[in-house]
Write an enzyme that holds these catalytic residues in place. Sequence first.
Site, short mmCIF file in Angstrom:
data_model
loop_
_atom_site.label_atom_id
_atom_site.label_comp_id
_atom_site.label_asym_id
_atom_site.label_seq_id
_atom_site.Cartn_x
_atom_site.Cartn_y
_atom_site.Cartn_z
N GLY A 176 39.52 28.99 24.39
CA GLY A 176 40.20 27.76 24.00
C GLY A 176 40.45 26.88 25.21
N GLY A 178 41.86 23.77 25.15
CA GLY A 178 42.86 22.73 24.91
C GLY A 178 43.75 22.62 26.15
N HIS A 436 50.16 -1.82 46.70
CA HIS A 436 48.98 -1.36 47.42
C HIS A 436 49.41 -0.58 48.64
CE1 HIS A 436 44.92 -1.38 49.04
NE2 HIS A 436 45.46 -1.74 50.20
#
Length: 456
Positions: A176, A178, A436
Site C-alpha cells: 500500500g 497511500g 525572496h
Amino acid sequence: MYDVVIIGGGPGGYAAALYAHNFNLSVALVEKERLGGTCLLRGCIPAKTWLKTAEVYVTVKKASEFGVNAGEPSVDWTAALNRKNSVVDRLVKGLTGLLKTRNVEVFDGYGRLAGGGVEVTDDNGEVHRLEARNVIVATGSKPRAIPGYEFDGNRVASSRDALDWEERPDRVAIIGAGAIGSEFASLLGDTGSEVHLFEMLDQVIPGAEPEAAKTLNREFKKKGIKVRTGVGVGPAEVHDDRVVIPFEGDYVEVDKVLVAVGRAPVTEDIGLETTNVKVDRGFVEVNLETMMTDEPGIYAVGDIVAGTPQLAHAGFAEGIAAITHIATGEAAPVDYRAIPLVVYTHPEMASVGLTEAAAREAGYEIEVTDHGMRGVGRAIIQGEVGGLVKIINEVDGPILGATVVGPGAGEMIHELMYAVAWEALPSEAAAYIHAHPTVSEAIGETLLSAAGRSLH
Ligand SMILES: Cc1cc2nc3c(=O)[nH]c(=O)nc-3n(C[C@H](O)[C@H](O)[C@H](O)COP(=O)(O)OP(=O)(O)OC[C@H]3O[C@@H](n4cnc5c(N)ncnc54)[C@H](O)[C@@H]3O)c2cc1C
C-alpha cells in the site's frame, strides 16, 4: 446529566471536548486507552517523529556537500524510539492537563450507547451510566487487514506495530503506497532499509496529481526504494525468520512486512444498533451540515464518518461543528473544499481542493499551470530541487485546487488553502509578493503564469 458525552478521546472527540468550554457545556469524555487517539499515540505524531529522525540522519549524511565534515552518521534506533515515546508522552500530558483545565470529566473505560445515555464499562468490569442530552461518537478507525496478511505483531505488522519496532528491519515490504505506506517507505529508505513498496493502483499516493506522484516516485527510487505500482501481491509465506511475498510470478524475501491498505471504522459493539443511526459498510452517516446522525441528539465525528477525509484536522473541524450545533442549534458546516492533505515523505507532498482529474470529472472547464523547483533559489540552496507546484483554476475563474511537492510543502500549502477557500482568481493571488529567497516563490511564479504572465 451532561450536556454532551463523547465516546472516544482522539482528535474528533478531544477537539469536541475542548471546544465545548466556549459555550459552558458540561462534558464527559469516555476513552478506553490513553487520551490522544490514533493520531497522537500511533499515527500522525509518532510517524512524523520517526520521519524527523530520518531527516536529521539524511542531513548529516549529506553534510559534506555543504562543506561540513560530520563523519559517517548512524541511527541509534533505541534512542529514536525513546524520543518518539517522549514526544507522544509530552503531548498526552499536555492534552490531559488542558482537558482538566476545561473541566472535561474523563472516564477510563469502554463506552456504549444505551437508552439515550452512555454506559461505561471500566477495567474491573463495572458499569457506570452517564446521562446525556447529546452524545458524540468519535470511536475512530483501525488498520485494515487483507487476506493472507494477518497481523501477528511481529513479521506481519500494522502501522501501529511498525511505530514501535525496536530495531530497523534490514529488508521490509510495504503493501500500500497511500500516505501511511509512503511515509514509512520514505523513512525506512532514508535510514538504510531495503524497501519494497507495492501498490495495486497505478501510482504512489493514489488520487494525487499524477505529476506529483511521479516526482515522489523518482525521489523514492533515488533512495533505493523498489517501487512496484499496478502490482497486487499474493498471500505471504510467513516463516520464523523471514516473510516471502509473491507477486506476478516473482517474489521478494523480507524481514518484515507492513500492511498499509487503509483504515476501517470502529463502529461495532458500541450500541449503534439500539438507535436509528444509519451505518454504511461500518461508516456512520451524518448530516454534514451539523454532524448529527438520523437519531436526534447523537452525533458522529472523525474517521467513522461516511464520505469525509480520514484526517486528524478533519476530525477537529467536525468536532467543532458538532459542538456548535449542540450549543447553538445553528449549522456551522465544515468546508471540505479546502482541507489540506499532507504526505510527510521526503520530499513532502501537499494538496488542497480539486485535482485536475477531479475538476474535469466535476464538469469544470479548467486551466492547469505548473512550475518545477529546479530554478528556485531556495530549493537549490537547500539541495532539494525535486518538486513542483501545480495549480488548477476555472477558465477565467477561481483557483479550484493545488498540489505542491518539495521541501516544506506541508507548510506552504496553506496559502493555497486560503486561495481555494476564498475562491481567489489567479490574478488576485498573484498580486502579492513572496519573500525572496523562499521555496514559496515557486507558488508565486505558478500563480503569475496562471494569471497569464510570467517572470522567470
Ligand atoms: C500511521 C498514521 C499516520 C497518520 N498521519 C496523519 C497525519 O499526518 N495527518 C492527519 O491528519 N492524519 C493522520 N493520520 C490519521 C489520523 O490519525 C486520524 O484521522 C485521526 O486519528 C482520527 O481521529 P478520530 O478521533 O476520528 O479517531 P481516533 O484517533 O482513532 O480515536 C478514536 C479513539 O476512540 C477510542 N475508542 C474507540 N472505541 C471506544 C469505546 N467503545 N469506548 C471508549 N473509547 C473508544 C479509541 O481508543 C481511540 O482513542 C494518520 C494515521 C496513521 C495510522
